[in-house]
Motif scaffolding. Structure first.
Motif, PDB file in Angstrom:
ATOM      1  N   SER A  25       3.114  -1.075   4.107  1.00 38.36           N
ATOM      2  CA  SER A  25       2.717   0.280   3.728  1.00 38.36           C
ATOM      3  C   SER A  25       3.959   1.145   3.563  1.00 38.36           C
ATOM      4  O   SER A  25       4.868   1.096   4.393  1.00 38.36           O
ATOM      5  CB  SER A  25       1.817   0.903   4.795  1.00 38.36           C
ATOM      6  OG  SER A  25       0.606   0.202   4.883  1.00 38.36           O
ATOM      7  N   LYS A  45      -0.193   8.075   2.101  1.00 36.62           N
ATOM      8  CA  LYS A  45      -0.336   8.433   3.513  1.00 36.62           C
ATOM      9  C   LYS A  45      -1.801   8.319   3.889  1.00 36.62           C
ATOM     10  O   LYS A  45      -2.630   9.033   3.363  1.00 36.62           O
ATOM     11  CB  LYS A  45       0.181   9.841   3.758  1.00 36.62           C
ATOM     12  CG  LYS A  45       1.677   9.937   3.563  1.00 36.62           C
ATOM     13  CD  LYS A  45       2.215  11.169   4.209  1.00 36.62           C
ATOM     14  CE  LYS A  45       3.705  11.201   3.985  1.00 36.62           C
ATOM     15  NZ  LYS A  45       4.435  11.585   5.143  1.00 36.62           N
ATOM     16  N   GLN A  98       5.064  -3.551  11.318  1.00 35.10           N
ATOM     17  CA  GLN A  98       3.806  -3.364  10.588  1.00 35.10           C
ATOM     18  C   GLN A  98       3.051  -4.689  10.509  1.00 35.10           C
ATOM     19  O   GLN A  98       3.632  -5.723  10.258  1.00 35.10           O
ATOM     20  CB  GLN A  98       4.069  -2.877   9.165  1.00 35.10           C
ATOM     21  CG  GLN A  98       4.546  -1.464   9.067  1.00 35.10           C
ATOM     22  CD  GLN A  98       4.585  -1.004   7.615  1.00 35.10           C
ATOM     23  OE1 GLN A  98       3.672  -1.283   6.845  1.00 35.10           O
ATOM     24  NE2 GLN A  98       5.631  -0.302   7.249  1.00 35.10           N
ATOM     25  N   ALA A 142      -5.031   5.331   4.879  1.00 31.51           N
ATOM     26  CA  ALA A 142      -5.697   4.251   4.142  1.00 31.51           C
ATOM     27  C   ALA A 142      -6.552   4.771   2.988  1.00 31.51           C
ATOM     28  O   ALA A 142      -6.606   4.159   1.926  1.00 31.51           O
ATOM     29  CB  ALA A 142      -6.545   3.424   5.097  1.00 31.51           C
ATOM     30  N   ALA A 164      -4.347   5.612  -0.030  1.00 35.70           N
ATOM     31  CA  ALA A 164      -3.397   4.584  -0.445  1.00 35.70           C
ATOM     32  C   ALA A 164      -3.776   3.955  -1.782  1.00 35.70           C
ATOM     33  O   ALA A 164      -4.940   3.780  -2.095  1.00 35.70           O
ATOM     34  CB  ALA A 164      -3.301   3.504   0.625  1.00 35.70           C
ATOM     35  N   ALA A 211       9.513   3.912   5.446  1.00 40.83           N
ATOM     36  CA  ALA A 211       8.356   3.254   6.078  1.00 40.83           C
ATOM     37  C   ALA A 211       8.688   2.853   7.511  1.00 40.83           C
ATOM     38  O   ALA A 211       7.874   3.046   8.419  1.00 40.83           O
ATOM     39  CB  ALA A 211       7.934   2.038   5.259  1.00 40.83           C
ATOM     40  N   ARG A 218      -2.899   0.479  -3.991  1.00 44.09           N
ATOM     41  CA  ARG A 218      -2.371  -0.877  -3.796  1.00 44.09           C
ATOM     42  C   ARG A 218      -1.616  -1.309  -5.049  1.00 44.09           C
ATOM     43  O   ARG A 218      -2.110  -1.178  -6.165  1.00 44.09           O
ATOM     44  CB  ARG A 218      -3.521  -1.837  -3.502  1.00 44.09           C
ATOM     45  CG  ARG A 218      -3.079  -3.230  -3.155  1.00 44.09           C
ATOM     46  CD  ARG A 218      -4.307  -4.075  -2.835  1.00 44.09           C
ATOM     47  NE  ARG A 218      -3.956  -5.451  -2.680  1.00 44.09           N
ATOM     48  CZ  ARG A 218      -3.878  -6.089  -1.530  1.00 44.09           C
ATOM     49  NH1 ARG A 218      -4.140  -5.444  -0.418  1.00 44.09           N
ATOM     50  NH2 ARG A 218      -3.570  -7.354  -1.482  1.00 44.09           N
ATOM     51  N   PRO A 269       4.843   5.166   3.054  1.00 47.28           N
ATOM     52  CA  PRO A 269       4.221   6.489   3.129  1.00 47.28           C
ATOM     53  C   PRO A 269       4.812   7.503   2.148  1.00 47.28           C
ATOM     54  O   PRO A 269       5.517   8.422   2.532  1.00 47.28           O
ATOM     55  CB  PRO A 269       4.487   6.906   4.576  1.00 47.28           C
ATOM     56  CG  PRO A 269       5.805   6.277   4.881  1.00 47.28           C
ATOM     57  CD  PRO A 269       5.803   4.964   4.143  1.00 47.28           C
ATOM     58  N   LEU A 281       0.865  -1.177   0.000  1.00 45.77           N
ATOM     59  CA  LEU A 281       0.000   0.000   0.000  1.00 45.77           C
ATOM     60  C   LEU A 281       0.902   1.227   0.000  1.00 45.77           C
ATOM     61  O   LEU A 281       1.791   1.350   0.855  1.00 45.77           O
ATOM     62  CB  LEU A 281      -0.898   0.027   1.237  1.00 45.77           C
ATOM     63  CG  LEU A 281      -2.052  -0.942   1.238  1.00 45.77           C
ATOM     64  CD1 LEU A 281      -2.802  -0.875   2.576  1.00 45.77           C
ATOM     65  CD2 LEU A 281      -3.007  -0.657   0.104  1.00 45.77           C
TER      66      LEU A 281
END
Length: 83
Positions: A52, A12, A47, A14, A17, A39, A19, A54, A9
């Motif tokens: 993820s 910043k 995580q 959800a 984001a 990250a 994918r 950012p 992902l």
């Protein structure tokens, strides 16, 4: 999921984001290692769930395209509804 790919992902938050499926071998590149460090600095090493990163999705695409061993199939954008 495609064999040899990792879901990531990028963005910043959800809601913002995007994918992607990223070929595993690309994570050995120094540019990708820098994004992984980013990250880790922001979210820690623990995580849970999908990795993820950012950063902006367009910037992430540019980083992947700059990797000499990357091909057009190294990065696959996946609609959020498919997650």
């Amino acid at each position: 999921m495609k064999a040899g790919y990792v879901p990531v992902l990028v963005g910043k938050g959800a809601a913002a984001a995007t994918r992607f499926l990223v070929q595993v071998r690309l994570f050995n590149d120094p540019c990708m290692e820098m994004l992984l460090e980013l990250a880790a600095d922001e979210m820690g090493y623990g995580q849970k769930g999908v990795l993820s990163i950012p950063c902006d999705a367009d910037f992430f695409r540019k980083v992947v395209r700059s990797i000499p061993t990357a091909s057009k199939t190294s990065l696959v954008s996946v609609p959020q509804s498919c997650s």
